[in-house]
Motif scaffolding. Structure first.
Motif, PDB file in Angstrom:
ATOM      1  N   UNK A 110       6.026 -22.325  52.362  1.00 33.34           N
ATOM      2  CA  UNK A 110       7.260 -23.113  52.308  1.00 33.34           C
ATOM      3  C   UNK A 110       7.429 -23.893  51.008  1.00 33.34           C
ATOM      4  N   UNK A 111       6.338 -24.064  50.289  1.00 37.33           N
ATOM      5  CA  UNK A 111       6.422 -24.890  49.082  1.00 37.33           C
ATOM      6  C   UNK A 111       6.336 -24.118  47.771  1.00 37.33           C
ATOM      7  N   UNK A 112       6.072 -22.826  47.863  1.00 33.39           N
ATOM      8  CA  UNK A 112       5.866 -22.049  46.633  1.00 33.39           C
ATOM      9  C   UNK A 112       7.078 -22.068  45.700  1.00 33.39           C
ATOM     10  N   UNK A 113       6.809 -22.079  44.429  1.00 31.49           N
ATOM     11  CA  UNK A 113       7.802 -21.721  43.425  1.00 31.49           C
ATOM     12  C   UNK A 113       8.151 -20.263  43.709  1.00 31.49           C
ATOM     13  N   UNK A 114       9.419 -19.924  43.704  1.00 29.55           N
ATOM     14  CA  UNK A 114       9.841 -18.573  44.089  1.00 29.55           C
ATOM     15  C   UNK A 114       9.871 -17.628  42.879  1.00 29.55           C
ATOM     16  N   UNK A 115       9.650 -16.342  43.123  1.00 28.75           N
ATOM     17  CA  UNK A 115       9.571 -15.376  42.014  1.00 28.75           C
ATOM     18  C   UNK A 115      10.772 -15.455  41.075  1.00 28.75           C
ATOM     19  N   UNK A 116      11.959 -15.695  41.641  1.00 31.31           N
ATOM     20  CA  UNK A 116      13.147 -15.690  40.775  1.00 31.31           C
ATOM     21  C   UNK A 116      13.273 -16.970  39.959  1.00 31.31           C
ATOM     22  N   UNK A 117      12.385 -17.933  40.184  1.00 31.45           N
ATOM     23  CA  UNK A 117      12.482 -19.195  39.430  1.00 31.45           C
ATOM     24  C   UNK A 117      11.732 -19.148  38.092  1.00 31.45           C
ATOM     25  N   UNK A 118      11.041 -18.023  37.822  1.00 34.80           N
ATOM     26  CA  UNK A 118      10.301 -17.934  36.553  1.00 34.80           C
ATOM     27  C   UNK A 118      11.192 -17.457  35.431  1.00 34.80           C
ATOM     28  N   UNK A 119      10.986 -17.883  34.196  1.00 28.05           N
ATOM     29  CA  UNK A 119      10.005 -18.888  33.805  1.00 28.05           C
ATOM     30  C   UNK A 119      10.323 -20.233  34.457  1.00 28.05           C
ATOM     31  N   UNK A 120       9.289 -20.879  34.948  1.00 31.06           N
ATOM     32  CA  UNK A 120       9.493 -22.097  35.737  1.00 31.06           C
ATOM     33  C   UNK A 120       9.079 -23.320  34.937  1.00 31.06           C
TER      34      UNK A 120
END
Ligand code: FES
Ligand code: FES
Lengths: 167, 790
Positions: free
Chosen positions: B391-401
């Protein structure tokens, strides 16, 4: 070669067979077997990791038995037969245990490897088909800080296989 | 940036390592294997006190011992060498005026053998006047604590609060606030080979050469120039293969200084010093990570982490700064989408051995704390530990993060890595197995932990601007020589060390030119100040060395094409390199082998083309561009991994048995998968040591108690699980093959996973372990303290 300048230190002449070759030298009584091989005979493949008998890096074969050369004095080896890691390969042809470690990535820095190979050799000479528990018992006497042991274990298994194929 | 398909060839294949034959046969020359004519050997008399004034030193009897050539004290040393400085503290390679930790070098002896040198130590009389000692950081920060350094009016060498977003508001508004206090012990890398140096001063020129097993040769050169005043053009630092380092040999400054000064006093004879294991355990200067954490994490009811506050007090012993604590800023939020974060650091000196780098450089403790807090929140909210992370992960589409502090992650797919780890572990079955064991009254625990790994270190940018030397970049160099026979020799400027650098360098260069690996030979060349290069650190070489290698390949290629154009009478643009030949793009007509071109470059035949650059050697010293904004990341890539472990705690003995261990990780493309797996397993072993065994214990009055391998326990094959490993590959956009730094990944996560699992095992007893390592005694005491064990 190191010169020993301490006049009161006692020394004696010893004669050993190392990797099939007879070598004689005058050594200090207090010199360890590891230092004697490394300094006097310039056989530096025997490594020293702790000098107190725990890590196993200095393991070699004395009359076919694996021993820790940091815990023995050179004079204790007088008249006996020594095998070190340098004696395994024939020219450029690796010994089957060395070959197995190469194939299975059984080393990283390679500092612990000579000792482990010598222990493996002693085990296999004695017992060509060790069980996993028996392999663990032998490897349990060695410290490796790089590999996490997995590939060492696989290398030993591979060495058993190669040996079985007569290599 | 991306390598063309034609240059990939062997890259990504598990070829056998080129380093191995020389190592397997015992023929590699480690530093202690070198013997020079006339060489002297050093033994070092070390302080028996944690803190004392040196009243007098009488070494006359030692100097009179046959075989002893020189005796060096701190008082004499200052005439030849400057001090080391770190965050306001200042010290010399040999103690001057006072000692600050047990094991601090006080007098050094050079003699004809190590045996004689050690005899001489017994003949040295040092009178000390003991001072009250500072045993730990808690004592160090008290207002009336004894001071270690006259140059500082406090024992606090660094204090700063880094705050991003609004952590106060995030915690106030949280449905749930979990708090925790943790104590992390001091531990260290302990490579199987200790540190070693041979130095030789040249009285004729005032130059000096040191041979050593230093990890970062630039640091050794820096010591010769900056600390010893050796002219830049006459300072040489040669490197020998290492028996491991893991950070501990990054800087061997004090040993280079001591041996060089001794050599100078001995008329230029070479002087060797090999640290012994007891010296290494006691005072290597590479103890690491002794910290106390006091933290609070806020969550909403659904388990979303809203923010946190971390207060860290670290004890760096007598020498060291906050750098390993600062590294957490480069992976501050771990894998989680948290924006309101506070990180408050206090770093204090104490009368214990100095602090130094250890694989990971700090974040392993950061993740231990974050992951344990995630578990505590999950338990409070009735969520599965895997679910709260999801539930807390940075999501794949948010990179570069972009993390809240401006430090960017290049790429990743954390949910996928978690999914693969759980699948491989058979997570549901594992939970059932745990239930079954628990129903039998056994203490079974599961840990699921995640971490990210900063890799491809590019220099002291971003948060590392806080370093005294902050702001500099870290170039890496490679040279390629085209031999007359058309084979390639590749110089790298660091020692062979164990991570398979020479192997992947061979793969990269062979693939680039399309030649078999046997035609490429990688060697360790003399590091030079005029060829800026850094060496391995910060999981950088799979990235930075690769850039340097490809840069050198490009330069050579350009020359080959120019020469080929001349010889084939075709425009260079119409030529390419394939299978070790310069060929026309059309693949038709005449082509030239590397050997044909090499012969011309080496001066044969006589009708060499005029006006072309025919030097068969090319060097690329590659430097990563600095991050665009001031804060940006000192790391080019971010690998990540998830570990799942099932273990059992023995109720009677407190012993831990690991029953299953699974690692899924994503370090992008693997240049040599087998090498990466081996390094992962090795990092896992070190993480197991951290979690279960390793700890430098000191008595209350500052005496080190862990000075042999009987007291400082390294994991053996019995403690290290043979982990099942799975690869997820999310290529990095920042590198030619999509690779990421991978050397430190496992140690970032293992301590967290095991620590979480031990606590999960103890949970039914209502007790919590907050101190590492989870040694049998600590666990047993926790069990005894349980209300249910009454
Ligand atoms: S050096 Fe002999 S056992 Fe460690
Ligand atoms: S391979 Fe480095 S210590 Fe074993």
């Amino acid at each position: 070669m190191t010169t020993e300048a301490r006049p009161q230190a006692t020394e004696r002449t010893i004669s050993v067979v190392v990797n099939g070759e007879r070598r004689s030298a005058t050594v200090l009584d207090r010199k360890t077997l590891a230092d004697f091989l490394r300094e006097d005979l310039e056989l530096t493949g025997t490594h020293v990791g702790c000098e107190h008998g725990v890590c196993g890096a200095c393991t070699l074969l004395l009359n076919g038995r694996a021993v820790r050369s940091c815990l023995l004095l050179a004079v204790q080896a007088d008249g006996q037969e020594i095998q070190t890691i340098e004696g395994l390969a024939k020219g450029d042809e690796l010994h089957s245990i060395q070959q197995a470690f190469w194939e299975e990535h059984g080393l990283q820095c390679g500092y612990c490897t000579g000792g482990i190979i010598m222990s493996t050799l002693a085990m296999l000479e004695d017992n060509p088909h060790p069980s996993d528990e028996e392999i663990y018992e032998v490897l349990g006497g060695h410290l490796c800080r790089c590999t996490g042991y997995e590939d060492i274990f696989k290398s030993v298994k591979r060495a058993i296989e190669l040996r079985g194929q007569g290599r | 940036m991306t390598a063309p398909a034609s240059q990939i060839g062997l890259v990504g294949q598990s070829v056998k390592r080129v380093e191995d034959p020389i190592l397997l046969t015992g023929r590699a020359k480690h530093i202690d294997d070198l013997h020079f004519p006339d060489m002297l050997h050093t033994a070092i008399l070390r302080s028996p006190y944690p803190h004392a004034t040196i009243v007098s030193i009488d070494a006359s009897a030692a100097l009179a011992l046959p075989g002893v050539v020189a005796v060096l004290t701190g008082e004499e040393l200052v005439n030849h060498a400057g001090p080391s400085r770190d965050y306001g503290a200042e010290w010399y390679a040999l103690a001057v005026g006072k000692v600050r930790y047990v094991g601090e070098p006080v007098v050094a002896v050079a003699a004809t053998s190590r045996y004689v040198a050690e005899d001489a130590l017994d003949l040295i009389d040092v009178e000390y006047d003991p001072l009250p000692a500072v045993a730990n950081a808690r004592q160090a920060i008290e207002a009336d604590a004894p001071r270690l350094y006259p140059t500082l009016d406090t024992n606090i060498v660094y204090k700063k609060t880094f705050s991003y977003g609004d952590p106060g508001r995030a915690l106030e508004g949280a449905d749930l606030v979990v708090t925790g206090k943790f104590r992390i012990p001091r531990l260290s890398a302990n490579p199987m080979e200790t540190a070693g140096v041979i130095s030789q001063f040249d009285p004729a020129t005032g130059g000096a050469t040191s041979w050593s097993n230093v990890q970062a040769p630039a640091v050794a050169l820096g010591t010769l120039v900056a600390t010893l005043g050796i002219p830049m053009d006459r300072a040489r630092a040669m490197v020998q293969p290492h028996g491991g380092s893991f950070g501990s040999k990054i800087a061997l400054g004090k040993f280079i200084v001591i041996t060089t000064v001794l050599s100078k006093l001995c008329g230029g004879r070479p002087v060797k010093y090999i640290e012994d294991r007891i010296e290494h355990l006691m005072a290597s200067g590479s103890h690491a990570w002794e910290r106390e954490y006091d933290v609070g994490f806020g969550f909403d009811r659904a388990g979303h982490c809203l923010g946190w506050r971390m207060v860290v007090l670290s004890d760096v012993g007598a020498t060291g700064g906050p750098t390993q604590t600062l590294k957490a800023l480069t992976c501050l939020v771990g894998p989680y989408r948290v924006r309101d974060v506070e990180y408050d650091i206090t770093t204090a000196v104490s009368n214990k051995g100095g602090d130094g780098p250890y694989r990971g450089y700090g974040p392993p403790t950061h993740f231990l704390v974050i992951e344990r807090m995630m578990d505590k929140a999950a338990a409070a909210l009735g969520l599965d530990p895997a679910e709260i992370r999801r539930r807390n992960f940075i999501q794949p589409e948010q990179f570069p993060y972009m993390q809240p502090n401006g430090v960017e992650y290049d790429s990743g797919n954390y949910p996928e890595v978690l999914r693969v780890a759980l699948e491989r572990a058979g997570y549901e079955e594992l939970r059932k197995e745990q239930e079954r064991l628990r129903s039998e009254g056994r203490l079974a625990g599961i840990g699921v932990a995640f971490g990210v790994e900063p890799g491809g270190f590019r220099g002291q940018t971003g948060p590392y601007r806080e370093w005294p030397a902050g702001g500099s970049l870290a170039p890496e160099a490679a040279t390629i020589h085209l031999q007359e026979n058309g084979d390639l020799v590749v110089d790298v400027y660091f020692a062979m060390e164990g991570q398979g650098h020479f192997t992947f360098a061979t793969q990269v260069v062979a693939a680039y030119f399309g030649v078999p690996m046997e035609r490429v030979r990688v060697v360790s060349a003399e590091p030079r100040l005029t060829t800026p290069s850094t060496g391995p650190m910060g999981s950088r070489q799979s990235v930075t060395l690769t850039f340097a290698l490809r840069g050198a390949c490009d330069l050579l290629r350009e020359k080959l094409l120019a020469l080929g154009a001349h010889m084939l009478d075709l425009p260079a643009e119409d030529l390419g390199i394939r299978d070790g030949r310069v060929v026309p793009a059309s693949a038709e007509g005449k082509s030239l082998s590397l050997g044909d071109l090499a012969a011309v470059m080496h001066g044969k035949p006589a009708d060499m083309p005029v006006g072309l650059d025919l030097d068969p050697s090319v060097t690329c010293s590659w430097t990563a561009p600095p991050p665009e904004d001031r804060e940006g990341s000192p790391y080019l890539t971010y690998a990540n991994g998830c570990h799942v472990v099932l273990l059992e705690v023995d109720r009677e003995t407190g012993q831990v048995a690991i029953l299953k261990y699974v690692i899924a990780d994503d370090c992008g493309t693997r240049l040599n998968p087998r090498v990466v797996e081996g390094i992962t397993q090795g990092g896992l072993a070190q993480g197991i040591g951290f979690a279960l065994l390793e700890e430098y214990v000191y008595s209350e009055d500052g005496q080190p108690l862990s000075v042999s391998f009987m007291d400082y326990l390294l994991p053996t094959i019995y403690e290290v699980p043979l982990a099942e490993k799975a690869a997820v590959v999310t290529p990095s956009p920042a590198t030619p093959y999509g690779q990421k730094g991978a050397g430190e990944g496992a140690i970032h996560v293992t301590p967290a996973a095991v620590f979480c699992a031990v606590n999960d095992a103890l949970a039914p007893l209502g007790v919590e372990l907050t101190q590492a390592p989870a040694s049998p005694r600590r666990i047993w005491e926790a069990i005894q303290a349980s209300p249910s064990s009454g």
